[in-house]
Design a protein around this motif. Structure first.
Motif, PDB file in Angstrom:
ATOM      1  N   THR A   1      31.781  41.174  46.851  1.00  0.00           N
ATOM      2  CA  THR A   1      31.213  40.893  48.375  1.00  0.00           C
ATOM      3  C   THR A   1      30.117  41.632  48.038  1.00  0.00           C
ATOM      4  N   LEU A   2      29.748  42.974  47.707  1.00  0.00           N
ATOM      5  CA  LEU A   2      28.539  43.559  47.738  1.00  0.00           C
ATOM      6  C   LEU A   2      27.466  42.842  46.961  1.00  0.00           C
ATOM      7  N   VAL A   3      27.929  42.534  45.654  1.00  0.00           N
ATOM      8  CA  VAL A   3      26.734  41.807  44.857  1.00  0.00           C
ATOM      9  C   VAL A   3      26.377  40.468  45.498  1.00  0.00           C
ATOM     10  N   LEU A   4      27.224  39.410  46.046  1.00  0.00           N
ATOM     11  CA  LEU A   4      27.162  38.527  46.743  1.00  0.00           C
ATOM     12  C   LEU A   4      26.136  38.499  48.009  1.00  0.00           C
ATOM     13  N   SER A   5      26.403  39.937  48.689  1.00  0.00           N
ATOM     14  CA  SER A   5      25.699  39.952  49.965  1.00  0.00           C
ATOM     15  C   SER A   5      24.300  40.237  49.524  1.00  0.00           C
TER      16      SER A   5
ATOM     17  N   GLN B   1      47.203  49.250  37.212  1.00  0.00           N
ATOM     18  CA  GLN B   1      45.774  48.628  37.083  1.00  0.00           C
ATOM     19  C   GLN B   1      45.652  47.232  37.839  1.00  0.00           C
ATOM     20  N   GLN B   2      46.610  46.488  37.853  1.00  0.00           N
ATOM     21  CA  GLN B   2      46.909  45.187  38.758  1.00  0.00           C
ATOM     22  C   GLN B   2      46.653  45.538  40.478  1.00  0.00           C
ATOM     23  N   ASP B   3      47.248  46.720  40.881  1.00  0.00           N
ATOM     24  CA  ASP B   3      46.955  46.959  42.331  1.00  0.00           C
ATOM     25  C   ASP B   3      45.646  47.579  42.439  1.00  0.00           C
ATOM     26  N   TYR B   4      45.084  48.158  41.495  1.00  0.00           N
ATOM     27  CA  TYR B   4      43.732  48.898  41.721  1.00  0.00           C
ATOM     28  C   TYR B   4      42.699  47.973  41.543  1.00  0.00           C
ATOM     29  N   TRP B   5      42.548  47.369  40.323  1.00  0.00           N
ATOM     30  CA  TRP B   5      41.209  46.484  40.172  1.00  0.00           C
ATOM     31  C   TRP B   5      40.933  45.242  41.135  1.00  0.00           C
ATOM     32  N   PRO B   6      41.945  44.198  41.574  1.00  0.00           N
ATOM     33  CA  PRO B   6      41.502  43.238  42.429  1.00  0.00           C
ATOM     34  C   PRO B   6      40.707  43.836  43.567  1.00  0.00           C
ATOM     35  N   ALA B   7      41.423  44.949  44.336  1.00  0.00           N
ATOM     36  CA  ALA B   7      40.598  45.395  45.723  1.00  0.00           C
ATOM     37  C   ALA B   7      39.438  45.795  45.170  1.00  0.00           C
ATOM     38  N   PHE B   8      38.912  46.825  44.117  1.00  0.00           N
ATOM     39  CA  PHE B   8      37.761  47.232  43.717  1.00  0.00           C
ATOM     40  C   PHE B   8      36.888  45.990  43.263  1.00  0.00           C
ATOM     41  N   VAL B   9      37.365  44.752  42.532  1.00  0.00           N
ATOM     42  CA  VAL B   9      36.566  43.832  42.132  1.00  0.00           C
ATOM     43  C   VAL B   9      36.138  43.171  43.446  1.00  0.00           C
ATOM     44  N   ASP B  10      37.208  42.948  44.457  1.00  0.00           N
ATOM     45  CA  ASP B  10      36.611  42.095  45.691  1.00  0.00           C
ATOM     46  C   ASP B  10      35.715  42.952  46.411  1.00  0.00           C
TER      47      ASP B  10
ATOM     48  N   ARG C   1      30.513  33.226  55.463  1.00  0.00           N
ATOM     49  CA  ARG C   1      31.136  32.450  54.321  1.00  0.00           C
ATOM     50  C   ARG C   1      31.471  33.297  53.024  1.00  0.00           C
ATOM     51  N   VAL C   2      30.688  34.253  52.932  1.00  0.00           N
ATOM     52  CA  VAL C   2      31.040  35.180  51.844  1.00  0.00           C
ATOM     53  C   VAL C   2      32.395  35.852  51.880  1.00  0.00           C
ATOM     54  N   GLN C   3      32.327  36.508  53.310  1.00  0.00           N
ATOM     55  CA  GLN C   3      33.662  37.115  53.537  1.00  0.00           C
ATOM     56  C   GLN C   3      34.777  36.295  53.601  1.00  0.00           C
ATOM     57  N   GLU C   4      34.812  35.017  54.073  1.00  0.00           N
ATOM     58  CA  GLU C   4      36.036  34.176  53.906  1.00  0.00           C
ATOM     59  C   GLU C   4      36.410  33.761  52.602  1.00  0.00           C
ATOM     60  N   LEU C   5      35.306  33.457  51.692  1.00  0.00           N
ATOM     61  CA  LEU C   5      35.496  33.093  50.134  1.00  0.00           C
ATOM     62  C   LEU C   5      36.212  34.441  49.614  1.00  0.00           C
ATOM     63  N   ALA C   6      35.687  35.566  49.836  1.00  0.00           N
ATOM     64  CA  ALA C   6      36.367  36.647  49.225  1.00  0.00           C
ATOM     65  C   ALA C   6      37.629  36.983  49.570  1.00  0.00           C
ATOM     66  N   ARG C   7      38.081  36.554  50.878  1.00  0.00           N
ATOM     67  CA  ARG C   7      39.638  36.615  51.181  1.00  0.00           C
ATOM     68  C   ARG C   7      40.435  35.477  50.608  1.00  0.00           C
ATOM     69  N   TYR C   8      39.805  34.358  50.673  1.00  0.00           N
ATOM     70  CA  TYR C   8      40.630  33.547  49.935  1.00  0.00           C
ATOM     71  C   TYR C   8      40.692  33.740  48.489  1.00  0.00           C
ATOM     72  N   ARG C   9      39.697  34.261  47.915  1.00  0.00           N
ATOM     73  CA  ARG C   9      39.921  34.847  46.533  1.00  0.00           C
ATOM     74  C   ARG C   9      40.916  35.643  46.198  1.00  0.00           C
ATOM     75  N   SER C  10      41.056  36.755  47.038  1.00  0.00           N
ATOM     76  CA  SER C  10      41.966  37.528  47.179  1.00  0.00           C
ATOM     77  C   SER C  10      43.480  37.123  47.266  1.00  0.00           C
ATOM     78  N   ASP C  11      43.464  36.311  48.136  1.00  0.00           N
ATOM     79  CA  ASP C  11      44.821  35.489  48.429  1.00  0.00           C
ATOM     80  C   ASP C  11      45.067  34.906  47.120  1.00  0.00           C
ATOM     81  N   PHE C  12      44.496  34.116  46.379  1.00  0.00           N
ATOM     82  CA  PHE C  12      44.534  33.283  45.327  1.00  0.00           C
ATOM     83  C   PHE C  12      44.907  33.875  44.172  1.00  0.00           C
ATOM     84  N   PHE C  13      44.105  35.267  43.926  1.00  0.00           N
ATOM     85  CA  PHE C  13      44.681  35.908  42.615  1.00  0.00           C
ATOM     86  C   PHE C  13      45.935  36.658  43.059  1.00  0.00           C
ATOM     87  N   GLY C  14      46.304  36.912  44.104  1.00  0.00           N
ATOM     88  CA  GLY C  14      47.459  37.727  44.477  1.00  0.00           C
ATOM     89  C   GLY C  14      48.750  36.610  44.156  1.00  0.00           C
TER      90      GLY C  14
END
Length: 341
Positions: A23-27, A10-19, A186-199
């Protein structure tokens, strides 16, 4: 072992799906915001243009009425001039007839001279009246020419206004495109940093089953950080928040200053009401106080206050409905979400 493998999956699957979903919702939200902004500026430009057009049309109508009135007066004066010229012609004819009588009969010279003198005076009066009428006609012609120049100037101003409207519409469209590009970056950059932070958080907090990922948030069960009914972070919770603070400090050094990001700390309680006799009167106060305590502790560990937000939701955003002990334990939580200001 099976439970641990499922949890890891679940940990490996959900973060990527959530990211991807975030990103889609923010866009979509960004596109809607830009569309509303463009519609707002365009409606302002159209309203201003309509106001200018209405004012110019009113001035043109008024000038047209004045021009029609002046033309009517001009026609009246032309009629008067024609009448005076007719009278002048008649007077000249009478004078010629009298002059003929003078030539034919010298005995009637005195009477003829008197009539000629009278007619000459009338003729002079008629000529002066005709000259005044001609002067008035000339003045009216000058006024008509001035009105025509004003109408031409108003038409030029109207054309210039329409040209500016077209230029403004083009600028708004260009601004919208540039905003789309900038905000998407900006949305893409923040999404990348969010993914790194959660990791990073998963690495340092993965050993605890009561700290988990739910959607796009990290969730601490309240018992990890607080004693029952209390809002002060306990010693065990301070150790976990120290790890979180270290990850946040590392994140602050990575995200560029132009990205406006915050870590939102949300406090939640279960649905069981408080007694009201203690420090907190209800679950609203307890959830807000716990979120504030987490924020203040992170600030005390060096995290910038401008990157932190505290919010209390009481019992009104449960993860699961129900009143069983296990469900209530899951609903009592602190959620962390990395988002934009």
């Amino acid at each position: 072992m099976l439970s641990r493998r499922r949890f890891t999956a679940q940990q490996d699957y959900w973060p990527a799906f959530v990211d991807m979903l975030t990103t889609l919702v923010l866009s979509i939200i960004f596109l809607l915001s830009v569309f509303m902004l463009a519609q707002f500026f365009l409606s302002q430009q159209i309203t201003d243009r309509d106001t200018v057009l209405t004012r110019l049309n009113a001035q043109i109508a008024e000038l047209t009425e004045l021009l029609a009135l002046e033309r009517a007066n001009n026609r009246d004066l032309q009629d008067n001039i024609s009448l005076l010229q007719s009278s002048l012609t008649a007077a000249e004819t009478a004078r010629d007839e009298l002059q003929g009588l003078i030539d034919q009969d010298a005995g009637t010279a005195g009477a003829a001279d008197q009539q000629i003198s009278t007619l000459s005076g009338q003729l002079s009066d008629e000529k002066r009246t005709s000259q005044r009428a001609l002067a008035q006609v000339e003045l009216l012609n000058q006024q008509i020419a001035a009105l025509r120049r004003q109408i031409a100037a108003l038409e030029d101003a109207l054309s210039a206004s329409e040209s500016r409207d077209r230029e403004s519409s083009a600028k708004i469209a260009d601004l919208g495109r540039r905003l789309n590009v900038a905000l998407a970056q900006r949305v893409q950059e923040l999404a990348r940093y969010r993914s790194d932070f959660f990791g990073r958080l998963r690495e340092i907090l993965s050993q605890r089953s009561d700290i988990r990922v739910v959607g796009d948030r990290f969730v601490f069960q309240s018992e990890v950080l607080f004693n029952s009914g209390q809002a002060d972070v306990n010693p065990a919770g301070q150790q976990e928040l120290d790890k979180l603070a270290a990850a946040l400090l590392e994140l602050e050094g990575q995200i560029p200053d132009e990205i406006a990001w915050v870590l939102r700390v949300d406090g939640h309680t279960d649905a069981r009401p408080l007694s009201g006799s203690g420090r907190f009167r209800d679950n609203w106060e307890l959830s807000a106080a716990r979120a504030i305590s987490v924020v203040k502790y992170l600030v005390s560990r060096g995290v910038s206050p401008e990157h932190l937000v505290a919010a209390g939701f009481g019992e009104f955003q449960p993860l699961e409905p129900g009143d069983e002990d296990a469900i209530n334990a899951r609903n009592r939580r602190i959620e962390l979400k990395l988002t934009e200001r």
